[in-house]
Design a protein around this motif. Structure first.
Motif, mmCIF file in Angstrom:
data_model
loop_
_atom_site.group_PDB
_atom_site.id
_atom_site.type_symbol
_atom_site.label_atom_id
_atom_site.label_comp_id
_atom_site.label_asym_id
_atom_site.label_seq_id
_atom_site.Cartn_x
_atom_site.Cartn_y
_atom_site.Cartn_z
ATOM 1 N N LYS A 1 -9.885 2.405 4.875
ATOM 2 C CA LYS A 1 -8.567 1.729 4.362
ATOM 3 C C LYS A 1 -7.405 2.050 4.939
ATOM 4 O O LYS A 1 -6.884 1.163 5.530
ATOM 5 N N LEU A 2 -7.017 3.188 5.488
ATOM 6 C CA LEU A 2 -6.014 3.458 6.169
ATOM 7 C C LEU A 2 -6.295 3.171 7.479
ATOM 8 O O LEU A 2 -5.099 2.651 8.085
ATOM 9 N N TYR B 1 -2.977 7.002 -2.673
ATOM 10 C CA TYR B 1 -4.198 6.560 -3.243
ATOM 11 C C TYR B 1 -4.391 6.670 -4.606
ATOM 12 O O TYR B 1 -3.519 7.427 -5.288
ATOM 13 N N VAL C 1 -2.486 2.450 0.074
ATOM 14 C CA VAL C 1 -3.617 2.259 1.143
ATOM 15 C C VAL C 1 -4.132 0.898 0.430
ATOM 16 O O VAL C 1 -4.714 0.099 1.456
ATOM 17 N N TRP D 1 4.430 -4.838 9.773
ATOM 18 C CA TRP D 1 4.066 -3.943 9.016
ATOM 19 C C TRP D 1 5.454 -3.253 8.211
ATOM 20 O O TRP D 1 5.393 -3.363 7.096
ATOM 21 N N LEU E 1 0.892 8.656 4.594
ATOM 22 C CA LEU E 1 -0.408 8.323 4.312
ATOM 23 C C LEU E 1 -1.551 9.038 4.932
ATOM 24 O O LEU E 1 -2.599 9.015 4.593
ATOM 25 N N PHE F 1 -2.295 -2.184 0.989
ATOM 26 C CA PHE F 1 -2.139 -2.752 2.271
ATOM 27 C C PHE F 1 -3.258 -3.636 2.738
ATOM 28 O O PHE F 1 -3.451 -4.636 3.378
ATOM 29 N N VAL F 2 -4.594 -2.806 2.228
ATOM 30 C CA VAL F 2 -5.666 -3.593 2.493
ATOM 31 C C VAL F 2 -5.893 -4.811 1.749
ATOM 32 O O VAL F 2 -6.381 -5.747 2.382
ATOM 33 N N CYS G 1 -4.717 -0.197 7.321
ATOM 34 C CA CYS G 1 -3.260 -0.457 6.730
ATOM 35 C C CYS G 1 -2.107 -1.179 7.739
ATOM 36 O O CYS G 1 -1.159 -1.719 7.267
ATOM 37 N N TYR G 2 -2.256 -0.784 8.864
ATOM 38 C CA TYR G 2 -1.294 -1.063 9.869
ATOM 39 C C TYR G 2 -1.075 -2.417 10.457
ATOM 40 O O TYR G 2 -0.436 -2.666 11.524
#
Length: 437
Positions: free
Chosen positions: A241-242, A231, A193, A257, A172, A196-197, A245-246
C-alpha cells in the motif's frame, strides 16, 4: 579524435542561460525545460511555422550553440527546440503550473520548467483554500531529534488547556506517533495509507468514517487529542500500500500527491472541527515534508541539533527555497527548534546553535537590511522574535523510553516542564498568536 568536453549537471543550467540570451530576437519569452535526466532544451511559444526566414536561421544557430555547449546535458540541434502548441497535455499543464522565472534578459523573461521525478512541491505555491484552524508541521531534516516526543507532549498540554487537537501521522515510512498515543484497542480500522490506496481507485469514502480515533492520553482533560494514524487495525499489506501512496491520480482524475493530501486533511477538518491540526511530517527532503511544510499553509517547526550534518542538510533545502515563487510568505511560517539540548554546557550549546541558525537564515532567506528598508525581512542574532532564534527542547533522561500510554500516570508533569516548558509556551504563541496560560 578530440575528446568531448565534460559538462556536469551543476554547470549545465548556467551555460544554457548564457546561450539563451541569444534568443532575445527570436521570442518574447523563453522556457528552458530540464528533463528527468537533467538534459536541457528550449521551449518557445507557438509552433514551428511561427519561426520562418531570419528567425528560423537564428533559432537553428542558437540550437547548434546550445547543443555544443551543453554536451551530454543537451540535445542534437534538430531536437533542441520544442514549441508550446505541440506539447502533450501533462507537459502543457506543468508549464502553466511549475515553471519558475529565473532570469530577465533584455526584457525577455527566461523560465525554468524542471521535470523532476520527485520534489516538485518544495517550490510550488500553497493551496488556495481557506482554513479556519491553525496548522503546525513538525519537521526535522534528520530523524532521531525528539520531534515526535515534543509533538505528543505539546498536544497533551494543549488538551489540558481545553484545545481540540487533531494529529495526522504523516511519517508513513516510519510511523511512530500513532502507536505512542493509541493502544491497540483504540486503533481505528484504517489509516492514511489505506485512504491513499482507496482514493487512487476513486473510493476513499469507504474508509474515511473509520480513520480517526481519540487518544486516552487526553482522558479526563477539558480538551481532546484525535489522531488519523498512518495505519489502522485492519491495515494489511502495509508495504504494497505504501508503494502506491504517492500516485498523482485519484480515480480517473490527475491530481498531485500534495493536492490529494490537502483534500484528506481538509475533509477531516470539516468533519471534526479541531482547534488546531498538527502534521507529523516525515524527516528529510521527501515529498511528504515538501507538501506539509511548503504547500499546506502550516506553520513549520524545523527541528535540529547542532551538528555539521544537520546544518549542511538544511543549507541544501534553504538554498533551494531561494527560488520559491512566494518566498516572502513561506519564510514567515518557519521557526527553528533546538532539540535535545545536552544536560551539560547548555548556555554554550544554545549560543552556538543560535549562531549557526542565524547564518543559515541570513545566507539564504533574510534580506539585506538597507537604511531605507525598515520592513526588510532581516533580524539581528539576538532578536527573540526571529525565526532563527530557537525554541528550546532539553534532553531528559526520563524521556528516552517515552511510552505515555504504557504507564498509569501518563505524561509526568515535572518531566514535561523540565524538558519542554519553554518550547510549549513559545510554540503556543507561534500557533495562536497569544501567550500560553
Amino acid at each position: 579524435m578530440m575528446k568531448r568536453r565534460n559538462v556536469l549537471f551543476e554547470d549545465a543550467l548556467e551555460l544554457a542561460l548564457e546561450k539563451a540570451k541569444l534568443a532575445a530576437n527570436i521570442s518574447k519569452e523563453i522556457t528552458l525545460v530540464r528533463d528527468f535526466r537533467g538534459r536541457i532544451r528550449l521551449l518557445l511559444p507557438g509552433n514551428k511555422e511561427d519561426y520562418k526566414e531570419d528567425k528560423e536561421k537564428q533559432l537553428f544557430a542558437l540550437c547548434k550553440e546550445l547543443s555544443k555547449a551543453l554536451a551530454n546535458y543537451g540535445f542534437p540541434p534538430e531536437r533542441m527546440a520544442l514549441f508550446s502548441d505541440d506539447l502533450v497535455q501533462d507537459i502543457s499543464s506543468a508549464l502553466s503550473r511549475d515553471r519558475l522565472l529565473i532570469r530577465q534578459e533584455q526584457n525577455i523573461p527566461i523560465f525554468l520548467l524542471d521535470r523532476q521525478i520527485i520534489g516538485h512541491d518544495w517550490l510550488r505555491e500553497s493551496f488556495t483554500g481557506e482554513i479556519s484552524n491553525p496548522r503546525v508541521a513538525f519537521f526535522g531534516i534528520k530523524g532521531g531529534v525528539g520531534r515526535s516526543t515534543a509533538l505528543i507532549i505539546w498536544a497533551w498540554r494543549l488538551a489540558k488547556q481545553g484545545k481540540k487537537v487533531l494529529i495526522f501521522d504523516l511519517d508513513l515510512e516510519s510511523p511512530g506517533v500513532s502507536s505512542t498515543i493509541l493502544p491497540k484497542s483504540s486503533m481505528p480500522d484504517f489509516g492514511i495509507v489505506d485512504w491513499f490506496v482507496e482514493d487512487g481507485v476513486g473510493q476513499a469514502e469507504n474508509v474515511e468514517d473509520e480513520m480517526a480515533a481519540a487518544s486516552p492520553l487526553a482522558q479526563g482533560l477539558p480538551g481532546e487529542i484525535r489522531i488519523v494514524p498512518a495505519y489502522g487495525s485492519k491495515t494489511n499489506e502495509y508495504l504494497p500500500k505504501l508503494a502506491r501512496c504517492y500516485s498523482d491520480s485519484a480515480g480517473e482524475t490527475s491530481e498531485s500527491w500534495g493536492a490529494r493530501l490537502e483534500r484528506l486533511v481538509v475533509g477531516f477538518e470539516e468533519r471534526l472541527k479541531p482547534d488546531i491540526v498538527i502534521l507529523d511530517s516525515r524527516a528529510g527532503i521527501h515529498d511528504i515534508a515538501a507538501s506539509a511544510v511548503t504547500r499546506m499553509e502550516a506553520l513549520s517547526l524545523l527541528f535540529a541539533v547542532d551538528s555539521p550534518q544537520t546544518w549542511k542538510a538544511y543549507e541544501f533545502l534553504f538554498h533551494h527555497w531561494k527560488q520559491h515563487p512566494n518566498l516572502p510568505k513561506l519564510r514567515e511560517r518557519l521557526q527553528i527548534v533546538a532539540s535535545m539540548i545536552p544536560e551539560t554546557g547548555r548556555e554554550e550549546y544554545v549560543n552556538r546553535f543560535r549562531t549557526n541558525a542565524w547564518d543559515l537564515f541570513r545566507n539564504h532567506l533574510y534580506e539585506e537590511a538597507e537604511p531605507n528598508m525598515p520592513d526588510a525581512f532581516s533580524f539581528d542574532i539576538d532578536d527573540e522574535d526571529a525565526p532563527h532564534y530557537p525554541l528550546l527542547v532539553f534532553w531528559h533522561r526520563a524521556l528516552q523510553e517515552f511510552n505515555p500510554i504504557g504507564i498509569r500516570e501518563g505524561i509526568n508533569e515535572k518531566t514535561a516542564n523540565e524538558a519542554l516548558e519553554e518550547f510549549v509556551n513559545r510554540a503556543f504563541l507561534f500557533a495562536f498568536g497569544e501567550e500560553y496560560k
